[in-house]
Structures are given as C-alpha cells and as structure tokens.
Scaffold this motif. Structure first.
Motif, PDB file in Angstrom:
ATOM      1  N   ASP A  10      -2.019  -2.281  28.206  1.00  0.00           N
ATOM      2  CA  ASP A  10      -2.326  -3.442  27.372  1.00  0.00           C
ATOM      3  C   ASP A  10      -2.067  -3.194  25.889  1.00  0.00           C
ATOM      4  O   ASP A  10      -2.334  -4.053  25.055  1.00  0.00           O
ATOM      5  CB  ASP A  10      -3.768  -3.893  27.585  1.00  0.00           C
ATOM      6  N   GLY A  11      -1.537  -2.036  25.539  1.00  0.00           N
ATOM      7  CA  GLY A  11      -1.199  -1.736  24.159  1.00  0.00           C
ATOM      8  C   GLY A  11      -2.369  -1.332  23.287  1.00  0.00           C
ATOM      9  O   GLY A  11      -2.187  -0.966  22.121  1.00  0.00           O
ATOM     10  N   SER A  12      -3.596  -1.365  23.803  1.00  0.00           N
ATOM     11  CA  SER A  12      -4.789  -0.997  23.032  1.00  0.00           C
ATOM     12  C   SER A  12      -4.811   0.511  22.782  1.00  0.00           C
ATOM     13  O   SER A  12      -3.997   1.261  23.330  1.00  0.00           O
ATOM     14  CB  SER A  12      -6.048  -1.402  23.796  1.00  0.00           C
ATOM     15  N   GLU A  13      -5.759   0.943  21.974  1.00  0.00           N
ATOM     16  CA  GLU A  13      -5.910   2.383  21.712  1.00  0.00           C
ATOM     17  C   GLU A  13      -6.140   3.149  23.019  1.00  0.00           C
ATOM     18  O   GLU A  13      -5.527   4.188  23.258  1.00  0.00           O
ATOM     19  CB  GLU A  13      -7.072   2.615  20.752  1.00  0.00           C
ATOM     20  N   SER A  14      -7.013   2.623  23.871  1.00  0.00           N
ATOM     21  CA  SER A  14      -7.272   3.300  25.142  1.00  0.00           C
ATOM     22  C   SER A  14      -6.053   3.211  26.058  1.00  0.00           C
ATOM     23  O   SER A  14      -5.766   4.138  26.806  1.00  0.00           O
ATOM     24  CB  SER A  14      -8.517   2.730  25.826  1.00  0.00           C
ATOM     25  N   GLY A  15      -5.313   2.110  25.986  1.00  0.00           N
ATOM     26  CA  GLY A  15      -4.083   1.979  26.771  1.00  0.00           C
ATOM     27  C   GLY A  15      -3.024   2.976  26.332  1.00  0.00           C
ATOM     28  O   GLY A  15      -2.308   3.548  27.150  1.00  0.00           O
ATOM     29  N   GLN A  16      -2.931   3.213  25.029  1.00  0.00           N
ATOM     30  CA  GLN A  16      -1.961   4.178  24.524  1.00  0.00           C
ATOM     31  C   GLN A  16      -2.328   5.600  24.928  1.00  0.00           C
ATOM     32  O   GLN A  16      -1.453   6.408  25.254  1.00  0.00           O
ATOM     33  CB  GLN A  16      -1.844   4.050  23.006  1.00  0.00           C
ATOM     34  N   ALA A  31       6.477  12.259  39.611  1.00  0.00           N
ATOM     35  CA  ALA A  31       6.245  10.916  40.159  1.00  0.00           C
ATOM     36  C   ALA A  31       7.047   9.852  39.417  1.00  0.00           C
ATOM     37  O   ALA A  31       7.345   9.991  38.233  1.00  0.00           O
ATOM     38  CB  ALA A  31       4.759  10.567  40.077  1.00  0.00           C
ATOM     39  N   ALA A  32       7.363   8.782  40.124  1.00  0.00           N
ATOM     40  CA  ALA A  32       7.964   7.596  39.516  1.00  0.00           C
ATOM     41  C   ALA A  32       6.856   6.878  38.756  1.00  0.00           C
ATOM     42  O   ALA A  32       5.715   6.807  39.211  1.00  0.00           O
ATOM     43  CB  ALA A  32       8.542   6.690  40.587  1.00  0.00           C
ATOM     44  N   LEU A  33       7.187   6.332  37.603  1.00  0.00           N
ATOM     45  CA  LEU A  33       6.200   5.710  36.733  1.00  0.00           C
ATOM     46  C   LEU A  33       6.535   4.238  36.535  1.00  0.00           C
ATOM     47  O   LEU A  33       7.661   3.889  36.171  1.00  0.00           O
ATOM     48  CB  LEU A  33       6.210   6.441  35.391  1.00  0.00           C
ATOM     49  N   THR A  34       5.555   3.387  36.805  1.00  0.00           N
ATOM     50  CA  THR A  34       5.711   1.948  36.613  1.00  0.00           C
ATOM     51  C   THR A  34       4.605   1.441  35.709  1.00  0.00           C
ATOM     52  O   THR A  34       3.435   1.756  35.922  1.00  0.00           O
ATOM     53  CB  THR A  34       5.641   1.196  37.964  1.00  0.00           C
ATOM     54  N   LEU A  35       4.986   0.665  34.701  1.00  0.00           N
ATOM     55  CA  LEU A  35       4.021   0.037  33.803  1.00  0.00           C
ATOM     56  C   LEU A  35       3.932  -1.439  34.154  1.00  0.00           C
ATOM     57  O   LEU A  35       4.954  -2.065  34.458  1.00  0.00           O
ATOM     58  CB  LEU A  35       4.473   0.151  32.350  1.00  0.00           C
ATOM     59  N   ILE A  36       2.716  -1.960  34.109  1.00  0.00           N
ATOM     60  CA  ILE A  36       2.544  -3.402  34.243  1.00  0.00           C
ATOM     61  C   ILE A  36       1.649  -3.892  33.105  1.00  0.00           C
ATOM     62  O   ILE A  36       0.788  -3.174  32.631  1.00  0.00           O
ATOM     63  CB  ILE A  36       1.930  -3.813  35.603  1.00  0.00           C
ATOM     64  N   ALA A  37       1.916  -5.094  32.672  1.00  0.00           N
ATOM     65  CA  ALA A  37       1.054  -5.783  31.712  1.00  0.00           C
ATOM     66  C   ALA A  37       0.649  -7.079  32.397  1.00  0.00           C
ATOM     67  O   ALA A  37       1.506  -7.807  32.905  1.00  0.00           O
ATOM     68  CB  ALA A  37       1.801  -6.066  30.413  1.00  0.00           C
ATOM     69  N   VAL A  38      -0.639  -7.343  32.445  1.00  0.00           N
ATOM     70  CA  VAL A  38      -1.130  -8.521  33.153  1.00  0.00           C
ATOM     71  C   VAL A  38      -1.525  -9.591  32.145  1.00  0.00           C
ATOM     72  O   VAL A  38      -2.445  -9.400  31.354  1.00  0.00           O
ATOM     73  CB  VAL A  38      -2.329  -8.183  34.067  1.00  0.00           C
ATOM     74  N   THR A  39      -0.811 -10.711  32.188  1.00  0.00           N
ATOM     75  CA  THR A  39      -1.150 -11.864  31.365  1.00  0.00           C
ATOM     76  C   THR A  39      -2.293 -12.584  32.055  1.00  0.00           C
ATOM     77  O   THR A  39      -2.146 -13.047  33.186  1.00  0.00           O
ATOM     78  CB  THR A  39       0.057 -12.821  31.242  1.00  0.00           C
ATOM     79  N   ARG A  62       2.887 -14.954  27.735  1.00  0.00           N
ATOM     80  CA  ARG A  62       3.797 -14.127  28.541  1.00  0.00           C
ATOM     81  C   ARG A  62       4.718 -13.316  27.642  1.00  0.00           C
ATOM     82  O   ARG A  62       4.979 -12.139  27.903  1.00  0.00           O
ATOM     83  CB  ARG A  62       4.608 -14.995  29.495  1.00  0.00           C
ATOM     84  N   GLU A  63       5.234 -13.947  26.589  1.00  0.00           N
ATOM     85  CA  GLU A  63       6.117 -13.235  25.656  1.00  0.00           C
ATOM     86  C   GLU A  63       5.359 -12.137  24.918  1.00  0.00           C
ATOM     87  O   GLU A  63       5.897 -11.058  24.686  1.00  0.00           O
ATOM     88  CB  GLU A  63       6.750 -14.213  24.667  1.00  0.00           C
ATOM     89  N   ARG A  64       4.107 -12.408  24.562  1.00  0.00           N
ATOM     90  CA  ARG A  64       3.294 -11.381  23.898  1.00  0.00           C
ATOM     91  C   ARG A  64       3.098 -10.177  24.818  1.00  0.00           C
ATOM     92  O   ARG A  64       3.254  -9.027  24.400  1.00  0.00           O
ATOM     93  CB  ARG A  64       1.939 -11.974  23.495  1.00  0.00           C
ATOM     94  N   TYR A  65       2.805 -10.428  26.075  1.00  0.00           N
ATOM     95  CA  TYR A  65       2.615  -9.334  27.028  1.00  0.00           C
ATOM     96  C   TYR A  65       3.938  -8.643  27.356  1.00  0.00           C
ATOM     97  O   TYR A  65       3.970  -7.440  27.617  1.00  0.00           O
ATOM     98  CB  TYR A  65       1.893  -9.814  28.287  1.00  0.00           C
ATOM     99  N   TYR A  89       1.029 -12.120  36.159  1.00  0.00           N
ATOM    100  CA  TYR A  89       0.232 -13.240  35.681  1.00  0.00           C
ATOM    101  C   TYR A  89      -0.903 -13.499  36.652  1.00  0.00           C
ATOM    102  O   TYR A  89      -0.671 -13.685  37.846  1.00  0.00           O
ATOM    103  CB  TYR A  89       1.131 -14.474  35.569  1.00  0.00           C
ATOM    104  N   GLY A  90      -2.142 -13.454  36.165  1.00  0.00           N
ATOM    105  CA  GLY A  90      -3.289 -13.740  37.022  1.00  0.00           C
ATOM    106  C   GLY A  90      -4.529 -12.998  36.572  1.00  0.00           C
ATOM    107  O   GLY A  90      -4.615 -12.514  35.445  1.00  0.00           O
ATOM    108  N   GLU A  91      -5.494 -12.896  37.476  1.00  0.00           N
ATOM    109  CA  GLU A  91      -6.715 -12.146  37.207  1.00  0.00           C
ATOM    110  C   GLU A  91      -6.355 -10.666  37.153  1.00  0.00           C
ATOM    111  O   GLU A  91      -5.749 -10.130  38.088  1.00  0.00           O
ATOM    112  CB  GLU A  91      -7.763 -12.403  38.286  1.00  0.00           C
ATOM    113  N   THR A  92      -6.750 -10.005  36.084  1.00  0.00           N
ATOM    114  CA  THR A  92      -6.304  -8.637  35.814  1.00  0.00           C
ATOM    115  C   THR A  92      -6.541  -7.678  36.976  1.00  0.00           C
ATOM    116  O   THR A  92      -5.598  -7.032  37.461  1.00  0.00           O
ATOM    117  CB  THR A  92      -6.990  -8.103  34.540  1.00  0.00           C
ATOM    118  N   VAL A  93      -7.751  -7.575  37.449  1.00  0.00           N
ATOM    119  CA  VAL A  93      -8.081  -6.615  38.506  1.00  0.00           C
ATOM    120  C   VAL A  93      -7.345  -6.961  39.798  1.00  0.00           C
ATOM    121  O   VAL A  93      -6.777  -6.076  40.454  1.00  0.00           O
ATOM    122  CB  VAL A  93      -9.608  -6.557  38.735  1.00  0.00           C
ATOM    123  N   ASP A  94      -7.335  -8.224  40.164  1.00  0.00           N
ATOM    124  CA  ASP A  94      -6.663  -8.648  41.392  1.00  0.00           C
ATOM    125  C   ASP A  94      -5.179  -8.311  41.352  1.00  0.00           C
ATOM    126  O   ASP A  94      -4.610  -7.829  42.333  1.00  0.00           O
ATOM    127  CB  ASP A  94      -6.833 -10.157  41.619  1.00  0.00           C
TER     128      ASP A  94
END
Length: 145
Positions: A10-16, A31-39, A62-65, A89-94
């Motif tokens: 999410d780009g936050s301090e803890s995310g970084q 390992a293969a590494l995949t990043l996701i950002a959830v709007t 969406r553009e911000r994420y 796009y959706g509920e973050t945890v889900d």
C-alpha cells in the motif's frame, strides 16, 4: 522453502518495510514475487434522490493504486529483483486471500503499524488479524511502530 510470495503493498511506511523484508526472503528462497495493491470499494454517496456512484472517483482511485503498485515494482527492479504486480478491486482482506489462493501463494507478506489508543484500534480494525483468519497459506506481518 517458499516458491511464490505475495506482497499486499500500500506504499505506507509499514508497506515499504514489508517490501524490503519480502525482497530478502524472495532472494534467500528463490521465490517468485508478486505485488498487489487493493483498491477498496468506494463508499457510495447518498443524495435526496437515491444513491449516486461516480465512476470518475473510482477511476481516480484505481490510478492512485496503480501508481503505488508501480512504485513498489520499481523499487524491486532497481535492486535487481524480478516481480509482477496487479491492482485488485474489492474488500482488502477478501481480495488478498482470494488472490493468494488463486495463485497458489506459499506466503503472504503485509505491513502493519500499531495504532495508538484503543479507539483508533477499534475504529480501524486490523487487516492483518482478519487476513490471518482467512489466508490459505502462511502470513508474515511486518510491524512498524
């Protein structure tokens, strides 16, 4: 040994900080590494005539994420790591749990910042706590204070 690591970024301090830790784990394990950002789902605006949904606001989010995700990918590439990414796009945890299951991830990495005061913790809730309950694999919670 991990084969597929999923970082919810999410780009936050803890995310970084989670990005740095994730990078080291991926390097160590190969390992293969995949990043996701959830709007997150947009809150609908209620007007006198009913519910109004502005597509423009959703597109801006969406553009911000997308920018947040691209920043994380750039940081990894600059240090010599290969990674892929996707905006969800959706509920973050889900969405994190669903994507981890869909991609057969071995490890989910998320950042977490301790909130000050009981009211802040109660109001905001804990994504990491909810994710641990729903995750189809191990979860590493990287904590910042």
């Amino acid at each position: 040994m991990y084969k597929r690591i999923l970082l919810a970024y999410d780009g936050s301090e803890s995310g970084q900080k989670a990005l740095l830790d994730c990078r080291e784990i991926a390097q160590w394990s190969g390992a293969a590494l995949t990043l996701i950002a959830v709007t997150p789902l947009q809150r609908q605006v209620v007007a006198a005539e009913g519910v109004i949904y502005e597509q423009g606001i959703a597109d801006q989010e969406r553009e911000r994420y997308r920018g947040i995700l691209n920043d994380g990918l750039r940081r990894l590439i600059e240090t010599g790591h290969e990674a892929s990414g996707e905006v969800l796009y959706g509920e973050t945890v889900d969405e994190i749990a669903r994507y981890a299951k869909q991609t057969d991830a071995d490890l989910i990495v998320v950042g977490h910042k301790h909130l000050e005061g009981w009211a802040a913790r109660w109001w905001r809730g804990s994504v990491s706590k909810s994710l641990i309950a729903q995750a189809p694999c191990s979860v590493l919670v990287v904590i910042t204070r």
